[in-house]
Write an enzyme that holds these catalytic residues in place. Structure first.
Site, PDB file in Angstrom:
ATOM      1  N   GLU A 279       0.824  -1.207   0.000  1.00 33.79           N
ATOM      2  CA  GLU A 279       0.000   0.000   0.000  1.00 33.79           C
ATOM      3  C   GLU A 279       0.857   1.254   0.000  1.00 33.79           C
ATOM      4  O   GLU A 279       1.192   1.797   1.064  1.00 33.79           O
ATOM      5  CB  GLU A 279      -0.948   0.011   1.215  1.00 33.79           C
ATOM      6  CG  GLU A 279      -2.034  -1.044   1.129  1.00 33.79           C
ATOM      7  CD  GLU A 279      -3.136  -0.875   2.179  1.00 33.79           C
ATOM      8  OE1 GLU A 279      -2.986  -0.031   3.089  1.00 33.79           O
ATOM      9  OE2 GLU A 279      -4.143  -1.606   2.074  1.00 33.79           O
TER      10      GLU A 279
ATOM     11  N   GLU B 192      -6.339  -7.482  -1.003  1.00 35.88           N
ATOM     12  CA  GLU B 192      -6.748  -7.293   0.390  1.00 35.88           C
ATOM     13  C   GLU B 192      -8.147  -6.725   0.418  1.00 35.88           C
ATOM     14  O   GLU B 192      -8.437  -5.772  -0.310  1.00 35.88           O
ATOM     15  CB  GLU B 192      -5.792  -6.302   1.067  1.00 35.88           C
ATOM     16  CG  GLU B 192      -5.427  -6.668   2.478  1.00 35.88           C
ATOM     17  CD  GLU B 192      -4.523  -5.631   3.118  1.00 35.88           C
ATOM     18  OE1 GLU B 192      -3.294  -5.758   2.997  1.00 35.88           O
ATOM     19  OE2 GLU B 192      -5.052  -4.690   3.735  1.00 35.88           O
TER      20      GLU B 192
HETATM   21  C1  IDC Z   1      -3.503  -3.886  10.164  1.00 40.98           C
HETATM   22  C2  IDC Z   1      -3.422  -5.042  11.127  1.00 40.98           C
HETATM   23  C3  IDC Z   1      -3.101  -4.506  12.498  1.00 40.98           C
HETATM   24  C4  IDC Z   1      -1.865  -3.649  12.450  1.00 40.98           C
HETATM   25  C5  IDC Z   1      -2.029  -2.544  11.395  1.00 40.98           C
HETATM   26  C6  IDC Z   1      -0.779  -1.714  11.222  1.00 40.98           C
HETATM   27  O1  IDC Z   1      -4.636  -5.756  11.125  1.00 40.98           O
HETATM   28  O2  IDC Z   1      -2.886  -5.581  13.398  1.00 40.98           O
HETATM   29  O3  IDC Z   1      -1.644  -3.043  13.707  1.00 40.98           O
HETATM   30  O4  IDC Z   1      -2.322  -3.155  10.167  1.00 40.98           O
HETATM   31  O5  IDC Z   1       0.260  -2.500  10.749  1.00 40.98           O
HETATM   32  C7  IDC Z   1      -4.453  -2.302   5.436  1.00 40.98           C
HETATM   33  C8  IDC Z   1      -3.072  -2.828   5.553  1.00 40.98           C
HETATM   34  C9  IDC Z   1      -2.989  -3.868   6.655  1.00 40.98           C
HETATM   35  C10 IDC Z   1      -3.871  -3.489   7.830  1.00 40.98           C
HETATM   36  C11 IDC Z   1      -5.310  -3.538   7.350  1.00 40.98           C
HETATM   37  C12 IDC Z   1      -6.334  -3.295   8.477  1.00 40.98           C
HETATM   38  O6  IDC Z   1      -2.542  -3.326   4.349  1.00 40.98           O
HETATM   39  O7  IDC Z   1      -1.648  -3.970   7.041  1.00 40.98           O
HETATM   40  O8  IDC Z   1      -3.699  -4.424   8.855  1.00 40.98           O
HETATM   41  N1  IDC Z   1      -5.467  -2.580   6.290  1.00 40.98           N
HETATM   42  O9  IDC Z   1      -6.160  -2.033   9.040  1.00 40.98           O
HETATM   43  N2  IDC Z   1      -4.915  -1.479   4.527  1.00 40.98           N
HETATM   44  C13 IDC Z   1      -6.195  -1.166   4.803  1.00 40.98           C
HETATM   45  C14 IDC Z   1      -6.559  -1.863   5.927  1.00 40.98           C
END
Ligand code: IDC
Length: 333
Positions: A167, A259
């Site tokens: 991302e 995702e």
């Molecule tokens: C979240 C994880 C969480 C972590 C956070 C930061 O679920 O445990 O603390 O990231 O690293 C994304 C990202 C993905 C995120 C997810 C949900 O690619 O890493 O995971 N998310 O927030 N993009 C949109 C949502």
């Protein structure tokens, strides 16, 4: 056996007539990879080794630095056999305690999960999970080192896809494109026929979260063959504006949703299954492959297993699944 051969011929004939999902293309004895072979981009979608469009459906791991305990023999058996998934996305963070802290350890870990996926006949996406900082150039040298190693080790496999930027954020599309054009040749030098997935602006929203849209990519695509662009959505946060952008994009660009969640962008909160269903229908109609976030027992609503599941399992069935988990398992199947 003659009888088996004729079944296979009928299966192949039926497959050629239909735009099939990878799961449909399998018969009872064939894994997704055995049934479909090496993938490539044809037109605006992924096709199998016979040139038939396929839609892969499966799951993304959580960050391996936190939840590798949820990716084990039993949980992968459940994903392959009980969920009948086609694909595992192996999510390796770079920061937040990931690759940059211990490159050798994470290289071996990802490598092992690629082997585990391969043994089960699953496609494997190697996800370079850069997130913060959002400029992909911040990790370019690391990415070159890591992907060179991965491509060397897995060049002879038919089931490995490389996702080079989870991302990107805070940078424009031109910078992401330029990063992709530096890194893709590095991968292709070792593994020439591999499919590569390229993140898009503003957390892989095709720019929508920055007030832009898919046109910036359509007008200025990455100069490389055999690539798809990624789109991420969280249904309770990303409504019609995002859905419409994905729909328009899929008519003009090869897209892969690596995702998504049924909840908010935090991966937590209430599920919006109605909105998520609209995305599922769109992805089915336009043959967009997908992996859902995430295959772990994190406390958040978007982690498919109830907390504590990964200590002992069991993983098959719905008994240990949160509502989002039961919902997505059905859609993977
Ligand atoms: C979240 C994880 C969480 C972590 C956070 C930061 O679920 O445990 O603390 O990231 O690293 C994304 C990202 C993905 C995120 C997810 C949900 O690619 O890493 O995971 N998310 O927030 N993009 C949109 C949502």
């Amino acid at each position: 056996m003659r009888w088996q051969n004729s079944v296979r011929v009928v299966t192949i004939a039926a497959t050629l007539l239909l735009t099939s999902t990878a799961a449909q293309a399998q018969n009872a004895e064939q894994t997704p990879v055995a049934a479909n072979g090496i993938l490539s981009v044809c037109g605006k979608t992924l096709c199998n080794g016979s040139g038939v469009p396929v839609q892969l459906r499966g799951m993304s791991t959580h960050g391996l630095q936190w939840y590798s305990q949820c990716v084990n023999d039993q949980s992968l058996d459940a994903l392959a056999q009980d969920w009948q998934a086609d694909v595992l996305r192996i999510s390796m963070y770079i920061q937040e305690g990931g690759y940059e802290e211990d490159p050798a350890r994470f290289t071996e870990m990802v490598d092992q999960y690629v082997e585990e996926a391969s043994e089960r006949g699953l496609y494997a996406i190697i996800d370079w999970h850069m997130l913060d900082p959002g400029d992909p150039y911040y990790n370019l040298d690391r990415a070159k080192t890591f992907f060179t190693e991965m491509a060397k080790r897995h060049k002879d496999k038919t089931n490995v896809l490389y996702e080079i930027a989870n991302e990107p954020s805070g940078v424009d599309w031109a910078r992401i494109k330029s990063y992709a054009e530096e890194l893709i040749p590095v991968i292709r030098a070792a593994d020439p026929d591999s499919v590569v997935l390229v993140g898009t602006r503003a957390w892989s929203s095709l720019g929508v979260s920055d007030g832009a849209d898919e046109r910036e990519v359509v007008d200025n695509p990455v100069n490389a063959e055999n690539i798809l662009y990624t789109f991420h959505f969280y249904a309770a946060s990303h409504g019609t504006e995002y859905l419409d952008a994905l729909s328009r994009a899929a008519d003009q660009l090869p897209m892969f949703v690596t995702e998504f969640g049924t909840q908010e962008a935090t991966g937590d909160g209430g599920d919006d299954f109605g909105m998520a269903e609209q995305y599922i229908d769109l992805m089915a109609a336009k043959n967009i492959s997908w992996t859902n976030w995430n295959y772990s027992d994190d406390a958040r609503s978007g982690a498919v297993f109830k907390e504590g599941t990964c200590e002992n399992g069991p993983y098959p069935g719905t008994g240990q699944l949160k509502p989002a988990g039961a919902w997505v398992r059905e859609r993977v199947m």
